[in-house]
Design a protein around this motif. Structure first.
Motif, PDB file in Angstrom:
ATOM      1  N   ARG A 172       0.703  -1.298  -0.073  1.00  0.00           N
ATOM      2  CA  ARG A 172      -0.097  -0.092  -0.028  1.00  0.00           C
ATOM      3  C   ARG A 172       0.745   1.328   0.044  1.00  0.00           C
ATOM      4  O   ARG A 172       1.869   1.371   0.806  1.00  0.00           O
ATOM      5  N   GLU A 207       0.497   5.475   0.605  1.00  0.00           N
ATOM      6  CA  GLU A 207      -0.517   6.712   0.645  1.00  0.00           C
ATOM      7  C   GLU A 207       0.291   7.753   0.691  1.00  0.00           C
ATOM      8  O   GLU A 207       1.231   7.862   1.012  1.00  0.00           O
ATOM      9  N   LYS A 214      -4.375   9.597   1.285  1.00  0.00           N
ATOM     10  CA  LYS A 214      -5.122   9.050   0.271  1.00  0.00           C
ATOM     11  C   LYS A 214      -4.237   7.952  -0.250  1.00  0.00           C
ATOM     12  O   LYS A 214      -3.097   8.052  -0.425  1.00  0.00           O
ATOM     13  N   THR A 220      -2.104   3.667  -4.082  1.00  0.00           N
ATOM     14  CA  THR A 220      -1.613   1.799  -4.517  1.00  0.00           C
ATOM     15  C   THR A 220      -2.299   1.120  -3.368  1.00  0.00           C
ATOM     16  O   THR A 220      -1.821   1.399  -2.070  1.00  0.00           O
ATOM     17  N   VAL A 250      -6.981  -0.456  -5.935  1.00  0.00           N
ATOM     18  CA  VAL A 250      -6.543   0.960  -6.218  1.00  0.00           C
ATOM     19  C   VAL A 250      -5.397   1.040  -6.820  1.00  0.00           C
ATOM     20  O   VAL A 250      -4.268   0.446  -6.414  1.00  0.00           O
ATOM     21  N   VAL A 262      -3.855   4.599  -8.649  1.00  0.00           N
ATOM     22  CA  VAL A 262      -4.119   6.022  -9.367  1.00  0.00           C
ATOM     23  C   VAL A 262      -3.222   6.184 -10.345  1.00  0.00           C
ATOM     24  O   VAL A 262      -1.952   5.810 -10.025  1.00  0.00           O
TER      25      VAL A 262
END
Length: 351
Positions: A61, A63, A67, A70, A74, A76
Motif C-alpha cells: 500500500r 498513501e 490518500k 496504490t 486501487v 491511481v
C-alpha cells in the motif's frame, strides 16, 4: 501548496521473477527529505517507479497525505498522483526551448502563462535569461535544474529524484545538488532521492533508508546510519571501515589496535568497526605501524598501514598537510568509542 507525507506499507514488486522489492515499509514526513541508498540492483529505482505509479506492486500500500494511491484494487494513474519526477538524464525535449520544456507538463490552458517561467528558473538557481535557450545550449547542470523546474511547475507536494546528479562532474554535482535542495526546501516539498552515492545521501537528506536486495536494512538520520550502523554491511557500504576481531568485556574491547572504548557494552568475541578518521597517528602510547602507502586527496590523505606480526591491514584518514611518508613508522591510537558487532560472517553486497 500543502506538503504531503508518504506512507509505504509492505510493498512487494517483481518483474516475472524473484521480488525486486520485498515487503518494504517506509515513511517520509511531510516536507521531509529521504535518500534511498543502495548498490545497483537493490531496488531503489523500482521503489520510485512504484511511488510514481509506473509499476503495479504485487502487494502493499502507498498513501500520500492519507490518500491511497496504490493498494488492493486501487492504482491511481501517474498523472493524477500530484507527484513530480526528475530522471537521471533530465529527459528534456530537444526541440523545445527552456520555456517550452518547463510548461510542457501543465494543462494546456496554463501553458500560456509564460510569466511563471522566470520565477521558476530563479527558484532553481538559473537566470531567467536562459528561457529561450534549447537544451543543447545548456550545461549538464543547467539541464538538470530545468528538469527540476519542470517538475515543480505543477506545484507537486511530492518530488522524486532518480539519481539526477550522477552524470555531472564533481564540482557541478555539488552546486546542482545544493540548488535543488534549496528549491525543494523553499517549496516545502516532500522529497525522495534515490542514489548509490554515499556522500550525496549523507549531505542531502534528513533521513536515509539503506536498501540491500530489495529490503530496507536500516532507516535513520545521516549521523545514525553512519556512526551507528545496524550491521557491518551497512557500516561498510556507507564509507571506508575496518572490521577487526576483538574480545569485549563490558565497555571495552581488546583488538590489534589495543584496548578501545566501546560505544555500547558487549561481551565475548566481536567484530570491532573502526573508521579511518577515528585513527590518530603519532601517538607513542599505542601500537607502532609501518606506513605502506599514502593517497593524497587535497584536504585529506588516506594512509595504509601494516602492523608487525599481524595480518591486519589498517587505514587512517588524516589532514593532507600532516600525512606521513611511505616507509615511516608511526604510533596509532583510537581515542573515540568504537562500535562492535557479533562475530559472524560478513555478507557480500552486490553492485
Amino acid at each position: 501548496m500543502t506538503s504531503r507525507g508518504i506512507v509505504i506499507s509492505d510493498l512487494t514488486v517483481g518483474y516475472d521473477g524473484p521480488p525486486v522489492l520485498d515487503q518494504v515499509s517506509l515513511q517520509v514526513s511531510s516536507g521531509g527529505t529521504v535518500a534511498v541508498l543502495g548498490p545497483s540492483g537493490s531496488g531503489k529505482t523500482t521503489l520510485l517507479r512504484a511511488l510514481a505509479g509506473f509499476v503495479r506492486p504485487a502487494q502493499g500500500r502507498i498513501e500520500v497525505d492519507g490518500k491511497v494511491l496504490t493498494g488492493g484494487p486501487v492504482l491511481v494513474a501517474p498523472e493524477r498522483r500530484g507527484i513530480g519526477y526528475v530522471r537521471q538524464d533530465g529527459a528534456l525535449f530537444p526541440h523545445l526551448d527552456v520555456t517550452g520544456n518547463i510548461l510542457f507538463g501543465l494543462p494546456r490552458a496554463e501553458r500560456r502563462r509564460a510569466t511563471q517561467v522566470g520565477p521558476l528558473l530563479e527558484l532553481v538557481g538559473l537566470s531567467p535569461s536562459l528561457a529561450r535557450r534549447r537544451p543543447d545550449q545548456l550545461s549538464g547542470g543547467q539541464q538538470q535544474r530545468v528538469a527540476l523546474a519542470r517538475a515543480l511547475a505543477r506545484e507537486p507536494a511530492v518530488v522524486l529524484l532518480d539519481e539526477p546528479f550522477s552524470s555531472l562532474d564533481t564540482a557541478l554535482r555539488a552546486a546542482t545538488r545544493e540548488a535543488t535542495l534549496t528549491a525543494l526546501t523553499q517549496r516545502g516539498a516532500t522529497t525522495v532521492l534515490v542514489t548509490h552515492d554515499q556522500a550525496e545521501a549523507l549531505s542531502f537528506a534528513d533521513r536515509i533508508a539503506v536498501i540491500f536486495d530489495g529490503r530496507i536494512a536500516q532507516i535513520g538520520s545521516p549521523a545514525e546510519v553512519y556512526d551507528a550502523p545496524a550491521t557491518p554491511e551497512v557500516g561498510s557500504f556507507l564509507g571506508d571501515t575496518m572490521l577487526l576481531a576483538g574480545q569485549a568485556a563490558g565497555g571495552i574491547v581488546d583488538c590489534v589496535l589495543g584496548t578501545l572504548e566501546l560505544a555500547e557494552p558487549a561481551t565475548g568475541k566481536v567484530l570491532v568497526m573502526v573508521r579511518p578518521e577515528q585513527v590518530v597517528l603519532g601517538d607513542p602510547s599505542g601500537p607502532t605501524a609501518h606506513v605502506v602507502s599514502v593517497a593524497y586527496q587535497g584536504p585529506d590523505a588516506m594512509v595504509r598501514l601494516n602492523l608487525p606480526n599481524t595480518a591486519a591491514r589498517l587505514m587512517a584518514r588524516v589532514p593532507g598537510r600532516r600525512a606521513p611518508q611511505p616507509g615511516d613508522e608511526v604510533g596509532l591510537a583510537v581515542p573515540d568509542p568504537v562500535r562492535s558487532f557479533p562475530d559472524s560472517p560478513i555478507l557480500p553486497i552486490s553492485g
